[in-house]
Design a protein around this motif. Structure first.
Motif: not given
Length: 230
Positions: A110-117, A119
């Protein structure tokens, strides 16, 4: 991700089927589709905005060494030069020819996981900025310094590219040493699926470039383009 030492020899390509097999071998089923993102940025000395050399204080090598000492990354060498870092999750930190600092992320669902990465990566960069005299420029192209003011990174394949690519275009060294990009890497199920995604990406590229254009300057002057990188 390959062996820890990038200086190893790859098999010699002798026929077209080897190239085709390389791509077809990467196909996976839809349930395995992932996305990986890559972010490049320019490292500058904070006191005077000078490009960072490979060696020095601060320098690219010292930044990599600090991250290795932090325990989350392991070193990758090309000969005796520290040229990349790798993490257990498959992500890596690598160098473009002019020292552009690139994070190649792990594959996620998911894109949410890429955003967390991303950050977490920004937090690492903030820590480096507090430890050393360095700041980060997230732009499509170096706005102030020209090719001649930026050093080459000691990666052996960049020596080959440095000689060959200028035979294909006058802006080759500019592309290599002064530009940055953001990328998304997508899985595909077969040749048709890969072609469909590639065509859609190319169709969207101009719109996305216009939305996020941030490289209007070249060597301290307006280039005449909103995005000289493009």
């Amino acid at each position: 991700m390959g062996a820890a030492n990038d200086g190893g020899q790859s098999p010699r390509i002798t026929n077209k089927s080897q190239l085709l097999d390389h791509f077809s071998g990467g196909a996976v089923g839809p349930e395995q589709f992932r996305v990986g993102t890559e972010y490049e940025k320019i490292a500058l000395r904070a006191t005077d905005d000078a490009p960072l050399p490979y060696r020095g204080e601060p320098g690219i090598e010292s930044l990599f060494t600090s991250l290795v000492d932090g325990g989350a990354w392991r070193a990758v060498h090309d000969g005796d030069a520290l040229i990349a870092l790798r993490a257990e999750d498959g992500s890596s930190l690598t160098l473009e020819p002019g020292g552009q600092f690139e994070m190649s992320g792990a594959p996620f669902q998911t894109i949410h996981e890429t955003v967390a990465e991303l950050r977490r990566h920004e937090d690492e960069l903030d820590l480096l900025s507090r430890q050393q005299d360095v700041q980060w420029l997230w732009a499509g192209a170096q706005p102030v310094h020209g090719v001649g003011n930026i050093g080459w990174m000691p990666k052996r394949r960049y020596g080959i590219m440095r000689d060959y690519l200028p035979t294909r275009g006058d802006l080759a060294h500019h592309m290599m040493k002064t530009t940055c990009t953001v990328q998304a890497n997508l899985d595909f199920s077969d040749e048709r699926d890969m072609g469909r995604k590639f065509r859609a990406s190319m169709g969207l590229a101009s719109t996305v470039t216009a939305m996020f254009a941030n490289s209007p300057l070249r060597e301290g002057r307006p280039s005449g383009y909103k995005s000289f990188r493009a």
